[in-house]
Write an enzyme that holds these catalytic residues in place. Structure first.
Site, PDB file in Angstrom:
ATOM      1  N   PRO A   1       0.830  -1.205   0.000  1.00 49.26           N
ATOM      2  CA  PRO A   1       0.000   0.000   0.000  1.00 49.26           C
ATOM      3  C   PRO A   1       0.871   1.264   0.000  1.00 49.26           C
ATOM      4  O   PRO A   1       1.918   1.296   0.643  1.00 49.26           O
ATOM      5  CB  PRO A   1      -0.807  -0.103   1.302  1.00 49.26           C
ATOM      6  CG  PRO A   1      -0.590  -1.463   1.827  1.00 49.26           C
ATOM      7  CD  PRO A   1       0.616  -2.045   1.178  1.00 49.26           C
TER       8      PRO A   1
ATOM      9  N   GLY B   1       2.047   5.147   0.675  1.00 43.65           N
ATOM     10  CA  GLY B   1       1.899   6.280   1.603  1.00 43.65           C
ATOM     11  C   GLY B   1       1.353   5.922   2.968  1.00 43.65           C
ATOM     12  O   GLY B   1       0.700   6.735   3.611  1.00 43.65           O
TER      13      GLY B   1
ATOM     14  N   LEU C   1       4.839   1.725   4.970  1.00 46.41           N
ATOM     15  CA  LEU C   1       5.383   0.373   4.760  1.00 46.41           C
ATOM     16  C   LEU C   1       6.533   0.367   3.745  1.00 46.41           C
ATOM     17  O   LEU C   1       6.930  -0.683   3.243  1.00 46.41           O
ATOM     18  CB  LEU C   1       4.271  -0.589   4.326  1.00 46.41           C
ATOM     19  CG  LEU C   1       3.134  -0.762   5.345  1.00 46.41           C
ATOM     20  CD1 LEU C   1       2.080  -1.741   4.838  1.00 46.41           C
ATOM     21  CD2 LEU C   1       3.667  -1.243   6.697  1.00 46.41           C
ATOM     22  N   GLY C   2       7.033   1.553   3.423  1.00 48.41           N
ATOM     23  CA  GLY C   2       8.248   1.628   2.603  1.00 48.41           C
ATOM     24  C   GLY C   2       8.023   1.405   1.121  1.00 48.41           C
ATOM     25  O   GLY C   2       8.942   0.998   0.407  1.00 48.41           O
ATOM     26  N   SER C   3       6.798   1.701   0.653  1.00 46.65           N
ATOM     27  CA  SER C   3       6.507   1.460  -0.762  1.00 46.65           C
ATOM     28  C   SER C   3       7.479   2.232  -1.667  1.00 46.65           C
ATOM     29  O   SER C   3       8.006   1.683  -2.642  1.00 46.65           O
ATOM     30  CB  SER C   3       5.039   1.802  -1.022  1.00 46.65           C
ATOM     31  OG  SER C   3       4.881   2.609  -2.111  1.00 46.65           O
TER      32      SER C   3
ATOM     33  N   ALA D   1      11.017   0.620  -1.480  1.00 47.13           N
ATOM     34  CA  ALA D   1      11.060  -0.680  -2.152  1.00 47.13           C
ATOM     35  C   ALA D   1      11.034  -0.482  -3.667  1.00 47.13           C
ATOM     36  O   ALA D   1      11.753  -1.164  -4.411  1.00 47.13           O
ATOM     37  CB  ALA D   1       9.879  -1.544  -1.702  1.00 47.13           C
TER      38      ALA D   1
ATOM     39  N   ASP E   1      15.156   2.930   5.238  1.00 44.28           N
ATOM     40  CA  ASP E   1      14.141   2.142   4.526  1.00 44.28           C
ATOM     41  C   ASP E   1      14.748   1.446   3.306  1.00 44.28           C
ATOM     42  O   ASP E   1      14.530   0.258   3.080  1.00 44.28           O
ATOM     43  CB  ASP E   1      12.975   3.051   4.075  1.00 44.28           C
ATOM     44  CG  ASP E   1      12.171   3.580   5.252  1.00 44.28           C
ATOM     45  OD1 ASP E   1      12.596   3.362   6.402  1.00 44.28           O
ATOM     46  OD2 ASP E   1      11.126   4.217   5.025  1.00 44.28           O
TER      47      ASP E   1
HETATM   48  C1  MEV Z   1      10.052   6.694   7.330  1.00 40.64           C
HETATM   49  O1  MEV Z   1       9.689   5.360   6.990  1.00 40.64           O
HETATM   50  C2  MEV Z   1      11.062   6.695   8.424  1.00 40.64           C
HETATM   51  C3  MEV Z   1      11.529   8.053   8.908  1.00 40.64           C
HETATM   52  O2  MEV Z   1      12.399   7.818  10.006  1.00 40.64           O
HETATM   53  C4  MEV Z   1      12.278   8.797   7.813  1.00 40.64           C
HETATM   54  C5  MEV Z   1      13.628   8.187   7.453  1.00 40.64           C
HETATM   55  O3  MEV Z   1      14.232   7.485   8.254  1.00 40.64           O
HETATM   56  O4  MEV Z   1      14.069   8.470   6.325  1.00 40.64           O
HETATM   57  C6  MEV Z   1      10.375   8.903   9.389  1.00 40.64           C
END
Ligand code: MEV
Length: 314
Positions: A100, A102, A105-107, A110, A150
């Site tokens: 999903p 935004g 979950l790191g879309s 990834a 991420d």
């Molecule tokens: C975002 O998934 C994680 C944050 O810590 C930003 C980052 O580490 O780049 C909010």
């Protein structure tokens, strides 16, 4: 020639936001993936087909429209690789994702990792280290302050300890757990929330620094709990991490409610990722998985259960 790569979604177990300011973070990948396939074409264009939209642009022209385009990182990667390989041909890229968008979950990471591997794979095989470097550069096209955590976990997979200055290492753990993930369905902009935290830091420097010290201690203890297979302590520490995130102002009313519901039955719960919307995670094993899942499903959230995925970029 078609080059296909796939990268997993990520979960931040500890340390989101603080990791941008030099604190360690613990992350893992889960079994939801994005697949990117790339093809070299004769036309001198970069064509992208994805759930974020479609785009077709000349290999060298940089139009104003591209500046705010969410597909900008993929154009960056494609141009960089075409340039490096000194070719006048174009590239067709297709992005298919089950992650999903935004919701923490790191879309985006990834996609950048899988795109860097897929596009470069048309010409030559880059090392994971080179792919990670390229993916982080590409992500910075839309999110300048990224810590890189991420992209690192999406590249290497499994469970990692990450520090923006010192790098990262894969952690081995025998602790058997699952994560119940509940998506609040409130989307967020990581960039926006990270700037909000920067404002907090600028306004409350001493308080922010004391939060960083506390987060450091929480993470050291979490590493100890991992080594001792102590799920109870690991969960309690996740909840402590959440309390700090709450004080930072990155939790919404809906997220707070989901965290409280999850805490009722799980070992511990917190938001994951930037917050301001997105997902929460609850730490469970077989004894409390079903109850936690059922309770969260009653709260107008999309829930699923995941375990750590050790495959990383493939
Ligand atoms: C975002 O998934 C994680 C944050 O810590 C930003 C980052 O580490 O780049 C909010």
């Amino acid at each position: 020639m078609k080059s296909i790569s796939s990268a997993p979604a990520k979960i931040i177990l500890f340390g989101e936001h603080f990791v941008v300011h030099g604190v360690k973070a613990l992350l893992c990948t889960i079994d939801k993936r994005v697949i990117v396939s790339s093809n070299q074409i004769d036309e001198k264009v970069i064509k992208i087909k994805s759930t974020l939209g479609n785009l077709s642009t000349n290999i060298s022209s940089k139009s104003i429209d591209e500046q705010k385009n969410p597909l900008k990182p993929f154009l960056y990667i494609a141009r960089k690789i075409l340039e490096k390989n000194n070719t006048n041909s174009g590239i067709e890229i297709e992005i298919n994702s089950e992650i999903p968008i935004g919701v923490g979950l790191g879309s985006s990471s990834a996609c950048c990792v899988a795109a860097a591997a897929s596009i470069s794979g048309i010409f030559d095989k880059l090392s994971r280290e080179q792919i990670l470097k390229l993916a982080i550069e590409a992500e910075r096209e839309i999110f300048q302050k990224t810590s890189g955590a991420d992209c690192a976990v999406c590249t290497y997979g499994g469970l990692i300890e990450f520090n923006a200055k010192e790098g990262f290492s894969n952690l081995e753990s025998k602790m058997d757990f699952s994560l119940v993930i509940a998506n609040s369905k409130e989307t967020h902009s990581t960039n926006h929330i990270v700037h909000k935290v920067q404002d907090f830091k600028d306004k409350h420097q001493e308080l922010f620094s004391s939060f960083c010290d506390k987060e450091n201690m929480i993470i050291e203890k979490a590493l100890g709990a991992l080594e001792e297979n102590n799920l109870v302590v690991f969960g309690q520490l996740m909840s402590k991490n959440q309390d700090l995130l709450d004080q930072l102002g990155v939790t919404t009313a809906k997220l707070r409610n989901l965290v409280n519901v999850a805490r009722g039955t799980s070992y511990g719960a917190k938001i994951t990722g930037a917050g301001g919307g997105g997902c929460i995670i609850g730490l469970v094993d077989d004894s409390n998985l079903d109850n936690t899942l059922a309770n969260l499903k009653n709260q107008d959230s999309e829930c699923f259960v995941s375990k750590i995925d050790y495959n990383g970029l493939t």
